[in-house]
Motif scaffolding. Structure first.
Motif, PDB file in Angstrom:
ATOM      1  N   HIS A  29      23.145  47.825  -7.873  1.00  0.00           N
ATOM      2  CA  HIS A  29      24.329  48.287  -8.582  1.00  0.00           C
ATOM      3  C   HIS A  29      24.405  49.806  -8.418  1.00  0.00           C
ATOM      4  N   THR A  31      26.910  53.613  -8.980  1.00  0.00           N
ATOM      5  CA  THR A  31      28.018  54.249  -9.665  1.00  0.00           C
ATOM      6  C   THR A  31      29.157  54.476  -8.673  1.00  0.00           C
ATOM      7  N   GLN A  32      30.313  54.840  -9.198  1.00  0.00           N
ATOM      8  CA  GLN A  32      31.456  55.098  -8.323  1.00  0.00           C
ATOM      9  C   GLN A  32      31.196  56.287  -7.413  1.00  0.00           C
ATOM     10  N   GLN A  54      32.543  40.126 -12.261  1.00  0.00           N
ATOM     11  CA  GLN A  54      31.521  40.594 -11.330  1.00  0.00           C
ATOM     12  C   GLN A  54      31.836  40.090  -9.921  1.00  0.00           C
ATOM     13  N   ALA A  79      31.473  49.058 -10.098  1.00  0.00           N
ATOM     14  CA  ALA A  79      30.552  50.185 -10.241  1.00  0.00           C
ATOM     15  C   ALA A  79      30.089  50.315 -11.692  1.00  0.00           C
ATOM     16  N   ARG A  80      28.863  50.791 -11.857  1.00  0.00           N
ATOM     17  CA  ARG A  80      28.288  50.948 -13.190  1.00  0.00           C
ATOM     18  C   ARG A  80      28.151  52.415 -13.558  1.00  0.00           C
ATOM     19  N   GLU A  81      27.787  52.665 -14.812  1.00  0.00           N
ATOM     20  CA  GLU A  81      27.574  54.030 -15.265  1.00  0.00           C
ATOM     21  C   GLU A  81      26.265  54.602 -14.734  1.00  0.00           C
ATOM     22  N   GLU A  82      25.296  53.726 -14.444  1.00  0.00           N
ATOM     23  CA  GLU A  82      24.026  54.166 -13.856  1.00  0.00           C
ATOM     24  C   GLU A  82      23.558  53.114 -12.861  1.00  0.00           C
ATOM     25  N   GLN A  84      21.173  50.736 -10.520  1.00  0.00           N
ATOM     26  CA  GLN A  84      20.066  49.827 -10.814  1.00  0.00           C
ATOM     27  C   GLN A  84      19.768  49.016  -9.570  1.00  0.00           C
ATOM     28  N   SER A 104      18.469  43.839 -17.639  1.00  0.00           N
ATOM     29  CA  SER A 104      19.456  44.670 -16.971  1.00  0.00           C
ATOM     30  C   SER A 104      19.948  45.769 -17.893  1.00  0.00           C
ATOM     31  N   GLY A 105      20.015  46.991 -17.365  1.00  0.00           N
ATOM     32  CA  GLY A 105      20.468  48.137 -18.134  1.00  0.00           C
ATOM     33  C   GLY A 105      19.356  48.953 -18.746  1.00  0.00           C
TER      34      GLY A 105
END
Length: 202
Positions: A29, A31-32, A54, A79-82, A84, A104-105
């Motif tokens: 995963h 980020t943008q 997803q 995209a995620r904030e952080e 992984q 996750s996270g």
């Protein structure tokens, strides 16, 4: 027609009593902004995944470890904030790292890892993990199975090599699709094939 109705009824009963199993291979995963660095554009969907919203992206990366690498690794969107990176324990041996087992996270104190795309490289200061086995449930299905969010249960697999997995975390959200997620080490251990079911045990 009667046969198809009977099959539909059988399937409905099975899914009232059991949970569908899914195997999750190594994936990433990002980020943008990391997608822009790696690919020069945002992630583009290839096909949807079982969890609503997803998707498997068209883009692929190489995971670089201290001793080895994996090429052509799937990237999941959106995209995620952080970032992984989820691998198996066997993958960790090949890369030369020992990733912790996490939900996750939860990337705090996880090892660094490096991603290589067609346009650039991203050095992640943290984010490498083995996903803890878990079960996604809607609130309605959680009530039906008599479990709650973050409850730890056992999962009996109805597979070619049946076994019972301990320490399976239940995750409940309205936007989930109900399914139990195993990584490939776990899926291979129990002889999983697509369509297999499991049973939640207390």
């Amino acid at each position: 027609m009667e046969q198809s109705k009977l099959q539909a009824l059988t399937d409905a009963v099975l899914h009232r009593l059991f949970i569908e199993l899914e195997a999750s291979g190594r994936h990433v995963h990002v980020t943008q902004s990391q997608a822009q660095l790696l690919f020069g554009h945002d992630l583009t969907p290839k096909r949807p995944l079982s969890q609503p919203g997803q998707f498997l992206a068209n883009e692929r990366v190489t995971i670089l470890g201290p001793k080895g690498e994996f090429q052509n690794v799937a990237v999941l969107g959106p995209a995620r904030e952080e970032a992984q990176v989820e691998i198996s324990l066997t993958d960790g041996r090949i890369l030369g790292v020992t990733p912790p087992i996490r939900l996750s996270g939860d990337v705090k104190d996880t090892p660094p890892i490096f991603l290589l795309g067609p346009l650039g490289r991203v050095d992640l200061p943290r984010g490498l993990m083995v996903a803890q086995r878990h079960i996604h449930l809607t609130p309605e299905d959680a009530q039906r199975f008599c479990v709650t969010d973050k409850q730890v249960v056992r999962l009996q697999t109805l597979t070619k090599r049946p076994c019972v997995f301990e320490d399976v975390v239940v995750r409940v959200r309205p936007d989930f699709a109900s399914a139990a997620h195993l990584d490939y080490d776990e899926a291979n251990a129990c002889g999983f094939t697509n369509g297999d079911l499991g049973r939640i045990l207390p």
